[in-house]
Write a protein that holds these residues in place. Structure first.
Motif, PDB file in Angstrom:
ATOM      1  N   ALA A 285       0.518  -0.705  -0.219  1.00  0.00           N
ATOM      2  CA  ALA A 285       0.399  -0.015   0.073  1.00  0.00           C
ATOM      3  C   ALA A 285       1.208   1.373  -0.139  1.00  0.00           C
ATOM      4  O   ALA A 285       1.007   2.308  -0.696  1.00  0.00           O
ATOM      5  N   THR A 289       0.858   4.274  -2.944  1.00  0.00           N
ATOM      6  CA  THR A 289       0.882   5.544  -2.293  1.00  0.00           C
ATOM      7  C   THR A 289       2.115   6.426  -2.990  1.00  0.00           C
ATOM      8  O   THR A 289       1.829   7.515  -3.203  1.00  0.00           O
ATOM      9  N   TRP A 344      -8.365   5.124  -2.083  1.00  0.00           N
ATOM     10  CA  TRP A 344      -9.359   4.714  -2.002  1.00  0.00           C
ATOM     11  C   TRP A 344      -9.167   3.100  -3.077  1.00  0.00           C
ATOM     12  O   TRP A 344      -8.890   2.180  -2.140  1.00  0.00           O
ATOM     13  N   LYS A 346      -6.413   2.275  -4.867  1.00  0.00           N
ATOM     14  CA  LYS A 346      -5.273   1.279  -4.446  1.00  0.00           C
ATOM     15  C   LYS A 346      -5.489   0.809  -3.157  1.00  0.00           C
ATOM     16  O   LYS A 346      -4.868  -0.163  -2.759  1.00  0.00           O
ATOM     17  N   MET A 347      -5.709   1.748  -1.954  1.00  0.00           N
ATOM     18  CA  MET A 347      -5.399   1.157  -0.772  1.00  0.00           C
ATOM     19  C   MET A 347      -6.756   0.335  -0.733  1.00  0.00           C
ATOM     20  O   MET A 347      -5.913  -1.233   0.519  1.00  0.00           O
ATOM     21  N   ARG A 348      -7.600   0.262  -0.597  1.00  0.00           N
ATOM     22  CA  ARG A 348      -8.453  -0.800  -0.493  1.00  0.00           C
ATOM     23  C   ARG A 348      -8.039  -2.040  -0.714  1.00  0.00           C
ATOM     24  O   ARG A 348      -8.780  -3.148  -0.773  1.00  0.00           O
ATOM     25  N   VAL A 351      -4.224  -2.766   2.387  1.00  0.00           N
ATOM     26  CA  VAL A 351      -3.775  -2.415   2.698  1.00  0.00           C
ATOM     27  C   VAL A 351      -4.345  -3.951   3.741  1.00  0.00           C
ATOM     28  O   VAL A 351      -4.586  -4.482   3.135  1.00  0.00           O
ATOM     29  N   ASP A 356      -0.439   0.125   7.910  1.00  0.00           N
ATOM     30  CA  ASP A 356      -0.634   0.760   6.667  1.00  0.00           C
ATOM     31  C   ASP A 356      -1.041   1.596   6.456  1.00  0.00           C
ATOM     32  O   ASP A 356      -0.867   2.341   6.043  1.00  0.00           O
ATOM     33  N   ILE A 357      -2.013   1.114   6.872  1.00  0.00           N
ATOM     34  CA  ILE A 357      -3.054   3.026   6.609  1.00  0.00           C
ATOM     35  C   ILE A 357      -2.154   4.364   7.337  1.00  0.00           C
ATOM     36  O   ILE A 357      -2.632   5.215   6.409  1.00  0.00           O
ATOM     37  N   CYS A 360       0.333   5.280   4.796  1.00  0.00           N
ATOM     38  CA  CYS A 360      -0.122   5.783   3.546  1.00  0.00           C
ATOM     39  C   CYS A 360      -0.994   7.320   3.855  1.00  0.00           C
ATOM     40  O   CYS A 360      -0.343   8.054   2.847  1.00  0.00           O
ATOM     41  N   LEU A 411     -10.410   6.170   6.453  1.00  0.00           N
ATOM     42  CA  LEU A 411     -10.514   5.396   4.917  1.00  0.00           C
ATOM     43  C   LEU A 411     -11.592   5.313   4.710  1.00  0.00           C
ATOM     44  O   LEU A 411     -11.738   5.271   4.002  1.00  0.00           O
TER      45      LEU A 411
END
Length: 584
Positions: A285, A289, A344, A346-348, A351, A356-357, A360, A411
């Protein structure tokens, strides 16, 4: 003898009166259990269409006791109770049922003043089928003229096991003759009904969706001409749709995976613990980012005005999935994803931890704060990160402590923003509703958990619309009316995947699905008389027994296939007869 019968009738009806007045759900009388059942829970809903509470009489379960040889090893009380529960409802003998009905009828006869004449709920008695007709239920209900009882309707329900031998089916003329035995009409009317399973149609075998979802269609029509006739195109037809989310073949499956991650974040906020999904990206993640930030920096340096289009194309490529549904995705990737929506996406997909959250978001906030990037944001975005970015345009960013569950909260807001816009884009873009009608679902003033629930309701609606538009190919007018109905239902009701949504439809729109198929159930009713004096005799064919307290010799499957072709369908047969006892 007459005095004894009257005394017995009085004892029984006095007991019923007590149960009715005290609204007792269950009680015991001699060898019987008497249940007071509300109309929406009556166990014979496919046979009796009354709208009042009813008494249901059945035999009391025998107590399970150890015999003398097992005195040293007494049966555990819990096991004994469990064995009794497993027995299920128990029927009474035909003679006992007739006795109860005679007492009930006597009590309602105004010409017998010595008998308690209280007005009672209808009574139904489970029977053991030990008679030539195979009687499974007997029942009675009062017919009123003003405030007085004028008659009693007596019912008998006779059932037979499943067969595919159509020669054993009653004919329409025979059913009419059976009706005339109990009523002597000057004219008779026939009405038919049938139900088909649209997902089970062999004509669309390659697109059957194997899930807990179901689509059936119910027909009613007048002037039946023969047994098992196909409903005419003039019938009244109603679609009954129940859709469970998460089916891999659904046109909403990719969006469901996104919603699934959203729900995981919401659950994590409630419990403080999260079971992360397997990442869909090979890159971490943080790396994804960082790449997004670098792309923005490079694009800003080269061509400042083309950020939106370049970023969107990149996201569209990366958001593809290896899961291939039967139907194309219902939601087309929007061409106006702003920065937080791209982040969102990319992260969903990548992560795997709270860290991670946090890492980022820390990277993004730092890049925005020091002017490395000036990303484009929708003006109506409500997430905390969107508001921070909008503040950065005026160099007024508030400090954000990325501690505890704050990163998860941020997030989750980003995901809610993105998914709401996806649903708006489809529903408003297809002119199925307006923004004003969606205000309940788009409200950001309620707490996050409630916002997630309302997004889930919207998703369930789109799952249903996806089936209606792709599988059934319903026209716009039907989809529009159905959308309004579903939106209104979920404004007033909790989220419920088991709820069956209904929509009226013209049979011609779905004739392709059912005209060459065998129904799940089929029935015909002969009626005569008018108003409260109307008498009906009906015959039912069904894929499952309409009674739950008797076991037939063999449970024949509804339909079998040989070399991919359907053989004859087997049906359970049920005859429901009604006769009228007049007191005037």
């Amino acid at each position: 003898m007459g005095a004894k019968i009257i005394a017995e009738a009085n004892n029984f009806t006095s007991f019923l009166k007590l149960c009715q007045n005290e609204d007792k759900c269950s009680t015991t009388y001699e060898d019987m259990q008497i249940l007071l059942v509300q109309d929406d829970k009556v166990p014979l809903d496919k046979i009796y269409d009354g709208n009042r509470p009813v008494f249901v009489c059945q035999r009391t379960c025998q107590q399970v006791t150890p015999d003398d040889s097992t005195e040293d090893t007494p049966l555990d009380e819990g096991i004994s109770a469990e064995l009794q529960d497993d027995l299920g409802p128990q029927p009474l003998t035909i003679m006992r049922a007739r006795q109860l009905l005679s007492w009930y009828t006597m009590s309602q006869n105004p010409n017998m003043p010595q008998v308690d004449d209280s007005a009672f709920h209808p009574i139904w008695i489970r029977c053991d089928m030990n008679d030539p007709a195979g009687t499974t239920w007997m029942g009675a209900e009062t017919v009123h003229s003003g405030s007085k009882v004028a008659a009693v309707k007596l019912y008998s329900v006779c059932s037979k096991g499943a067969t595919a031998d159509k020669a054993s089916f009653i004919t329409l003329d025979e059913l009419k003759q059976e009706h005339q035995k109990r009523h002597h009409p000057s004219a008779m009317v026939t009405r038919g009904w049938a139900q088909y399973n649209l997902f089970g149609s062999t004509t669309v075998e390659n697109t059957i969706i194997e899930s807990q979802s179901s689509i059936t269609v119910s027909f009613t029509w007048n002037n039946v001409e023969k047994i098992l006739e196909t409903p005419p195109l003039s019938s009244l037809a109603t679609l009954n749709i129940r859709v469970a989310v998460g089916d891999m073949r659904s046109p909403m499956f990719q969006t469901y995976k996104e919603l699934e991650f959203l729900q995981i974040l919401a659950d994590g906020l409630k419990t403080g613990e999260t079971e992360w999904l397997e990442p869909l990206e090979t890159q971490s993640a943080v790396d994804l980012t960082r790449t997004l930030i670098e792309e923005l920096e490079n694009i800003a340096s080269a061509v400042p005005q083309t950020t939106k289009g370049s970023e969107t194309n990149k996201v569209r490529t990366e958001s593809s999935t290896s899961d291939t549904p039967v139907f194309n995705s219902l939601l087309v990737e929007r061409g106006d994803l702003d920065f937080t929506e791209q982040l969102w996406v990319k992260m969903r997909r990548s992560v795997t931890s709270y860290q991670d959250i946090r890492d980022c978001l820390k990277m993004v906030i730092k890049a925005v704060k020091y002017g490395q990037i000036k990303p484009w944001i929708h003006r109506d975005s409500s997430s905390s990160l969107s508001k921070l970015i909008l503040q950065s345009y005026q160099q007024q960013m508030e400090p954000v402590p990325l501690t505890g569950l704050t990163p998860v909260h941020m997030l989750l807001e980003m995901g809610l923003d993105k998914m709401r816009k996806d649903y708006i884009n489809y529903l408003v873009g297809k002119e199925l509703t307006t923004l004003n009608n969606l205000s309940y679902y788009l409200n950001t003033e309620v707490d996050l958990q409630e916002q997630v629930m309302r997004v889930r309701k919207l998703h369930h609606l789109l799952e249903i619309l996806g089936i209606c538009s792709t599988f059934l190919s319903l026209p716009y007018e039907r989809l529009f009316l159905f959308t309004q109905s579903c939106l209104q239902y979920y404004k007033d009701s909790p989220y419920d995947e088991t709820h069956e949504f209904k929509v009226e439809i013209k049979p011609a729109l779905i004739s392709y699905f059912y005209q060459k198929e065998q129904p799940l159930s089929w029935g015909v009713e002969v009626s005569s008389g008018q108003g409260l004096r109307e008498v009906r005799t009906s015959w039912h064919l069904s894929d499952k027994p309409l009674v739950d307290h008797v076991t037939f010799d063999s449970d024949v499957p509804l339909e079998t296939t040989v070399n991919g072709e359907s053989e004859e369908t087997s049906y359970y047969r049920t005859l429901v007869c009604c006769s009228l006892v007049n007191f005037t």
